[in-house]
Design a protein around this motif. Structure first.
Motif, PDB file in Angstrom:
ATOM      1  N   ALA A  42       4.226  -4.394   5.690  1.00  0.00           N
ATOM      2  CA  ALA A  42       3.457  -3.971   6.835  1.00  0.00           C
ATOM      3  C   ALA A  42       2.957  -2.339   6.369  1.00  0.00           C
ATOM      4  O   ALA A  42       3.840  -1.467   5.969  1.00  0.00           O
ATOM      5  N   ASP A  43       1.750  -2.047   6.943  1.00  0.00           N
ATOM      6  CA  ASP A  43       1.298  -0.704   6.693  1.00  0.00           C
ATOM      7  C   ASP A  43       1.840   0.190   7.530  1.00  0.00           C
ATOM      8  O   ASP A  43       2.587  -0.177   8.522  1.00  0.00           O
ATOM      9  N   TYR A  44       1.644   1.518   7.570  1.00  0.00           N
ATOM     10  CA  TYR A  44       2.003   2.511   8.496  1.00  0.00           C
ATOM     11  C   TYR A  44       1.640   2.137   9.829  1.00  0.00           C
ATOM     12  O   TYR A  44       2.412   2.801  10.863  1.00  0.00           O
ATOM     13  N   ARG A  45       0.474   1.616  10.135  1.00  0.00           N
ATOM     14  CA  ARG A  45      -0.166   1.598  11.318  1.00  0.00           C
ATOM     15  C   ARG A  45       0.197  -0.108  12.092  1.00  0.00           C
ATOM     16  O   ARG A  45      -0.275  -0.231  12.961  1.00  0.00           O
ATOM     17  N   PHE A  46       1.034  -0.675  11.240  1.00  0.00           N
ATOM     18  CA  PHE A  46       1.148  -1.990  11.569  1.00  0.00           C
ATOM     19  C   PHE A  46      -0.288  -2.946  11.660  1.00  0.00           C
ATOM     20  O   PHE A  46      -0.370  -3.686  12.551  1.00  0.00           O
ATOM     21  N   SER A  47      -1.232  -2.555  10.916  1.00  0.00           N
ATOM     22  CA  SER A  47      -2.640  -3.007  11.120  1.00  0.00           C
ATOM     23  C   SER A  47      -2.888  -4.272  10.210  1.00  0.00           C
ATOM     24  O   SER A  47      -3.758  -4.730  10.299  1.00  0.00           O
ATOM     25  N   GLY A  48      -1.725  -4.277   9.291  1.00  0.00           N
ATOM     26  CA  GLY A  48      -1.904  -5.488   8.379  1.00  0.00           C
ATOM     27  C   GLY A  48      -0.695  -5.569   7.421  1.00  0.00           C
ATOM     28  O   GLY A  48       0.062  -4.759   7.461  1.00  0.00           O
ATOM     29  N   LEU A  49      -0.630  -6.674   6.676  1.00  0.00           N
ATOM     30  CA  LEU A  49       0.362  -6.885   5.815  1.00  0.00           C
ATOM     31  C   LEU A  49      -0.141  -7.094   4.465  1.00  0.00           C
ATOM     32  O   LEU A  49      -1.058  -7.782   4.257  1.00  0.00           O
ATOM     33  N   TRP A  50       0.410  -6.356   3.279  1.00  0.00           N
ATOM     34  CA  TRP A  50      -0.150  -6.168   2.138  1.00  0.00           C
ATOM     35  C   TRP A  50       0.730  -6.584   0.914  1.00  0.00           C
ATOM     36  O   TRP A  50       2.127  -6.426   0.853  1.00  0.00           O
ATOM     37  N   ALA A 144       2.656   0.344  -1.328  1.00  0.00           N
ATOM     38  CA  ALA A 144       1.988  -0.769  -0.711  1.00  0.00           C
ATOM     39  C   ALA A 144       1.606  -0.645   1.040  1.00  0.00           C
ATOM     40  O   ALA A 144       0.881  -1.299   1.306  1.00  0.00           O
ATOM     41  N   ARG A 145       2.538   0.128   1.383  1.00  0.00           N
ATOM     42  CA  ARG A 145       2.248   0.421   2.999  1.00  0.00           C
ATOM     43  C   ARG A 145       1.158   1.345   3.400  1.00  0.00           C
ATOM     44  O   ARG A 145       0.616   1.138   4.460  1.00  0.00           O
ATOM     45  N   ARG A 146       0.736   2.177   2.481  1.00  0.00           N
ATOM     46  CA  ARG A 146      -0.290   2.940   2.780  1.00  0.00           C
ATOM     47  C   ARG A 146      -1.604   2.658   2.501  1.00  0.00           C
ATOM     48  O   ARG A 146      -1.863   2.220   1.154  1.00  0.00           O
TER      49      ARG A 146
END
Length: 395
Positions: A42-50, A144-146
């Motif tokens: 999950a990215d820092y804003r929880f806007s997606g999964l990468w 991966a998160r950013r």
């Protein structure tokens, strides 16, 4: 079935910290006969999964599984997705102590039985613990998160966080910082110690790196007092004195300190500035009235008083910085006048981990998706009173 989770655990312990995804993939293929696996972060804003294993995954392949992975991440339950060729994708939450890290995808050649799903869940749990431990030893998972470069101030703030959520038999706690990639002085911290949960929300003065440095000093001063057995008042007073003798009153940090007794459901509070606490009970949002005292660091040897309030089973507490409740886009009333309460009421059926994102998304929408003018923190505490177990799967 052999001890598959144990085998994977051993493989992860032997792997270099930056190679956990590869080690897990090899062990999962060998132990479960899987055709592939993937780790989504999950990215820092929880806007997606990468994806970690295949960061260059073509958009079509990525999007074909992203919606299901997001459903698994949000629900925190395994999700089974049967394919046309008889294969089945099993999506499993990667979570440790209630902190949501991402999702593990395991692709099997047929429909798994419940025992296989449980084994896959155990594997995901082992991998989550390993990822959390490896995070200090490699930059791979942070990359991966950013989705964009962090400012220096934001880099410091995210490094200082205890986590983004934590689960306990008596409560579920979550927090979020915005703007995620440029946050400066706002911050939150927490610690669980026996029957005591300590939560602090800070609103450091200034902008950018200077604000981040001030917040870092404040957080570490409070941690020093807390880890030495200091009370809530001692934490506030040590932090206040530390800031004052460094800046002689020219800089200060508005801070709310909370200590929850998880046996009695009683909260002690030291209100040293602008963060506000609100209670959602049923469908009603009510500010908790606390006597506001001086921000930390304003004067030498400032003394603080503790106040108390009780929580009832099912209560939800929100703690928000002034970047949330005082946000005032051009031509509009402050967000905290009415819109904030509406957004909080809309979270009634969501867990705390989803609720913080909902309030932040509504805040962005209130700004018409323009960049926030001020740092914003939302912390959400669900008081459950006792543990709950739920091992269901979504299909």
């Amino acid at each position: 079935m052999p001890d598959v989770a144990g085998q994977v655990s051993r493989a992860l312990r032997l792997a270099p910290p930056d190679q956990l995804a590869e080690a897990a993939d090899r062990a999962i293929r060998a132990a479960l006969g899987a055709s592939r696996s993937e780790v989504f972060i999950a990215d820092y804003r929880f806007s997606g999964l990468w994806p970690v294993l295949d960061p260059e995954l073509p958009d079509a392949g990525f999007l074909s599984c992203h919606g299901v992975a997001q459903r698994c991440f949000s629900s925190q339950h395994p999700v089974l997705d049967a394919g046309e060729n008889g294969r089945c994708r099993v999506y499993l939450p990667l979570s440790v102590w209630g902190e949501r890290l991402g999702v593990l995808l395991v692709e099997l050649t047929g429909q798994p039985d419940p025992a296989t799903v449980r084994v896959a869940q155990d594997i995901a749990g082992e991998l989550a613990v390993a990822l959390r431990a490896a995070d200090r030893e490699t930059d791979r998972y942070r990359r991966a998160r950013r989705r964009e470069r962090l400012s220096m101030a934001a880099e410091m703030q995210w490094d200082l966080l205890p986590g983004r959520s934590i689960a306990h038999g008596a409560f579920l706690l979550a927090g979020q910082l915005e703007p995620a990639y440029t946050v400066g002085g706002d911050h939150f911290d927490w610690s669980v110690d026996g029957d005591r949960l300590t939560v602090t929300v800070l609103n450091g003065t200034g902008n950018g790196l200077a604000a981040s440095l001030l917040t870092a000093v404040t957080v570490n001063a409070m941690r020093n007092a807390r880890r030495s057995g200091g009370s809530l008042v001692e934490q506030a007073e040590l932090a206040s004195d530390t800031i004052f003798y460094q800046h002689r009153g020219s800089r200060h940090v508005a801070t709310l300190l909370l200590e929850l007794d998880t046996r009695r459901g009683v909260v002690k509070a030291v209100d040293a500035g602008s963060p506000h606490v609100l209670r959602l009970r049923g469908g009603t949002v009510t500010p908790i009235a606390l006597e506001q005292q001086l921000p930390l660091g304003m004067f030498a040897e400032t003394r603080y008083d503790v106040q108390e309030f009780a929580v009832e089973l099912g209560d939800r507490l929100f703690v928000v910085s002034d970047g949330v409740y005082a946000a005032e886009p051009a031509g509009q009333e402050p967000y905290g006048e009415r819109a904030m309460a509406r957004s909080m009421r809309s979270t009634r059926l969501q867990p705390a981990t989803e609720a913080v994102g909902t309030v932040m998304r509504e805040l962005h929408a209130y700004h018409v998706d323009a960049d926030l003018r001020d740092d914003a923190v939302v912390v959400c505490l669900d008081w459950r009173g006792s543990g709950r177990a739920d091992d269901g799967c979504e299909r």
